[in-house]
Each structure stands twice: as structure tokens, then as C-alpha cells.
Design an enzyme around this catalytic site. Sequence first.
Site, PDB file in Angstrom:
ATOM      1  N   HIS A 276      -5.529 -17.640  22.187  1.00 31.57           N
ATOM      2  CA  HIS A 276      -6.599 -17.144  23.044  1.00 31.57           C
ATOM      3  C   HIS A 276      -6.606 -17.794  24.421  1.00 31.57           C
ATOM      4  O   HIS A 276      -6.426 -17.119  25.421  1.00 31.57           O
ATOM      5  CB  HIS A 276      -7.952 -17.348  22.370  1.00 31.57           C
ATOM      6  CG  HIS A 276      -8.196 -16.383  21.250  1.00 31.57           C
ATOM      7  ND1 HIS A 276      -9.423 -16.237  20.658  1.00 31.57           N
ATOM      8  CD2 HIS A 276      -7.368 -15.528  20.605  1.00 31.57           C
ATOM      9  CE1 HIS A 276      -9.351 -15.316  19.686  1.00 31.57           C
ATOM     10  NE2 HIS A 276      -8.109 -14.891  19.647  1.00 31.57           N
TER      11      HIS A 276
ATOM     12  N   ASP B 228      -6.315 -18.504  17.572  1.00 31.57           N
ATOM     13  CA  ASP B 228      -7.585 -18.626  18.286  1.00 31.57           C
ATOM     14  C   ASP B 228      -7.340 -19.480  19.523  1.00 31.57           C
ATOM     15  O   ASP B 228      -6.243 -19.447  20.073  1.00 31.57           O
ATOM     16  CB  ASP B 228      -8.658 -19.210  17.361  1.00 31.57           C
ATOM     17  CG  ASP B 228     -10.060 -18.714  17.694  1.00 31.57           C
ATOM     18  OD1 ASP B 228     -10.497 -18.948  18.827  1.00 31.57           O
ATOM     19  OD2 ASP B 228     -10.710 -18.102  16.834  1.00 31.57           O
TER      20      ASP B 228
END
Length: 396
Positions: A245, A222
Site C-alpha cells: 500500500h 498492506d
Amino acid sequence: MANYLVLSSSIVFFLFITFFSCPSNAADYNVLNSGAKPDGKSDSTQAFHKAWGSACNSTQTATIYVPRGRFLLKNVVFRGLYKSRIEFRINGTLVAPSDYRAIGDSSGYWILFVQVNSVSVIGRTLDAKGGAFWACLTSGKNCPVGARSITFNWANNILVSGLTPINRELSHIVINSKGDCNNVMIRNVKIIALDQSPNTDGIHVQLSIRVTISGNSIRTGDDHISIGPRTRNLWMEGIRCGPGHSVSLGSLAKELNEDGVQNITLTKSIFTGSDNGVSIKSWARPSKAFVRDISFQNILMRNVQNPIIIYQNYCPNNQGCPSQSSGVKISEVTYKNIHGTSATQVAVTFDCSPSNPCKGIRLQDIKLSYLNKPAQASCRHIGGTSTGVIVPQSCL
């Protein structure tokens, strides 16, 4: 970005957690002398409890020493008013129980420092054994809430250095999810999670002032660093990101009365193979939040899908966004000396709110290519200026 749960104080807090409160003189406390066993199987939670209590009562700087070996810990909370600085020095590995429900079914925390001042956590590995939890999430089964690796709430004058959190269930390091933190340094930390592990943010910061994050390497499933409401004076330098991310301000506007984000700097950092580079993200719904005085500078992008992005139309499954327009006001954001390669043709995306257009956006010396050719840029509802060499051509 993971959604961070703020639990009501009326909830019976941490049903299955041992609370480590300081009760009142040597300065060094080896957890082995308190009964901890370095076999990775015996529960050492109470031994750490005892060492913390002893350190709290020291009238001089106290060190809680964790020698080589693997020490099994269940959910733990270290709290209390104490007489001097406390340093956790971890030369071994802290290990969570193999059954992910053992720490994930209670509060959302594995190791929590709450209402503490002048604490250092220095050392080696935190192994949260999150693999089975990730498998549960991706299977569609009924899973527990999960637990963050190490969290600081209502904490001041904190140093986290040299740690390697691995196999996290959720976020690795949280500053903080429940109360204000001030003067926090996170340095030389190496965060490792599989790129397919959900919600494993590297470092999450919110409700905090004067946080410094430097010299860290972050591989996650993430956000590398996620920045939430009421974060002020955050300095990030020398960060190596990827996979994962992005360094992301947001998602913001989760709540109507959310506070803003201000005076944030990221510099001298490298992104490699990440989904995004530098990101500002908000829900497409009303909010009193703001983003201002932000600087992204001296950054190298290597095959990053969206090197520069502002996205104010976040609305998963088109649910919970009655106006489909973000109330977050974004202004005074500078992108300076950002070079490298994009994995997508559009390397710069500014998709701002139609009701609150982005203002005061500055581009200076940007050079991003796609397949050895100049990349492209896309702009909606944004105003600003460009100086120096700008590739792709500015659309401001």
C-alpha cells in the site's frame, strides 16, 4: 491499514501464552542445550523459555543462540528485568504451528518482548504460516483475531537486524501496540507477504520515540510502514517498497483523544508498483490529533498509483463519521526531490479536511509522469508553497 487493537489491562492477558519472566553465569546459551529440537515439529517453546531465564541471570552480555534448523514456537512472551544486554542470534528458522488458530485465537501476538531493555534480535527467518489464516479472512468465515509476528511493548534500546519475517497472519514487526518504546533500530530486514494477503503491514510504529528504520525491503499486502499516534522522531532511510500500500501516517483520528505524530522523515527510498507512495490518512471525524514537521525527500516512484497523497475523508461504508470532517490538523509537510512514474493520471492528491485545512505544505523539485506525459494534481482545502521544477503543475 490494519486496525490495531489495544487490549484492556483488565483482560486476562494472553490465556494461551507462555510468559518468559527472568527469575538470577556463562554468557552464551544454545537453545539445543535447553531441549529445543530443530525438526520443525517438536514444541520448543519451553526450551526458549529456559534459555531466556538463563540469559536474564547472566552478569555479562548474554547471547541466546538458535542454530540452523526449524524450531516450532507457540505464543511466547519474553519479559523481565535482567542484569545485562541480551542478544537473540537466530541462524535457523522460527516456525509457528500449522494450525493458524493455535496462535491467532489468543492475544494477537506470536513473539512478544515486553518491559525489556537493551535487547538485540539478529538473524534469519520467522515463518508464521499465515496462508491458511489469509484464506479464512477472504472466505468470510468466522476467523480468529490473528497474530502479529514480533512485537515490542514498553521496550527501550532495541535492535532488530537481518530478519526475514514471512507468511505473516497480521503485521510483521510492531513497535509498539501497548506501551511506549524508545531508541529502536530496525535495519536490513526483508519482509515478504503476498500482495493479496490482508492486514499484513510490514512495520507498524506507534506510541514510540526515536525509532530508526533503515535498509529494509518490504513486500506486503498492506502498508509497508504504518505510523500511528504519538510517534515522534522517526527516521526512515533506504526503504525499498512494493508491492503493497504505502508508507502511511495513519489512519489517524480513530479516537477523539488521540495524540499527534511529529518529526517524521522518509528519505532515499524507492516505491515499485505500490498502491500509494507517501500517504497521510485520517478518518473523517473529530479528533485532537495532529501531523506536523514531516519530510518526504529523495524518493523514486516506479509505476505507483498515488505517489503523493493526503486523504482526510477516510470512512469505510460511511459508518462512524458523524461530521464527515477530520479534526486532524496537518501542517509543515515537505515533499522534496520526488521523481518517477505514476500508474494513474492524478499523481498528487491533497484531499484535506474542510474544517481543518492542511497548512504549510511545501513542494520542491517534484517530477512525476503518467504514460510519458506530465501527470496531474488535485487539491482541496490546502495551503502551501512550491519551489523548483514542479511536475505536475502545483495546485497549492
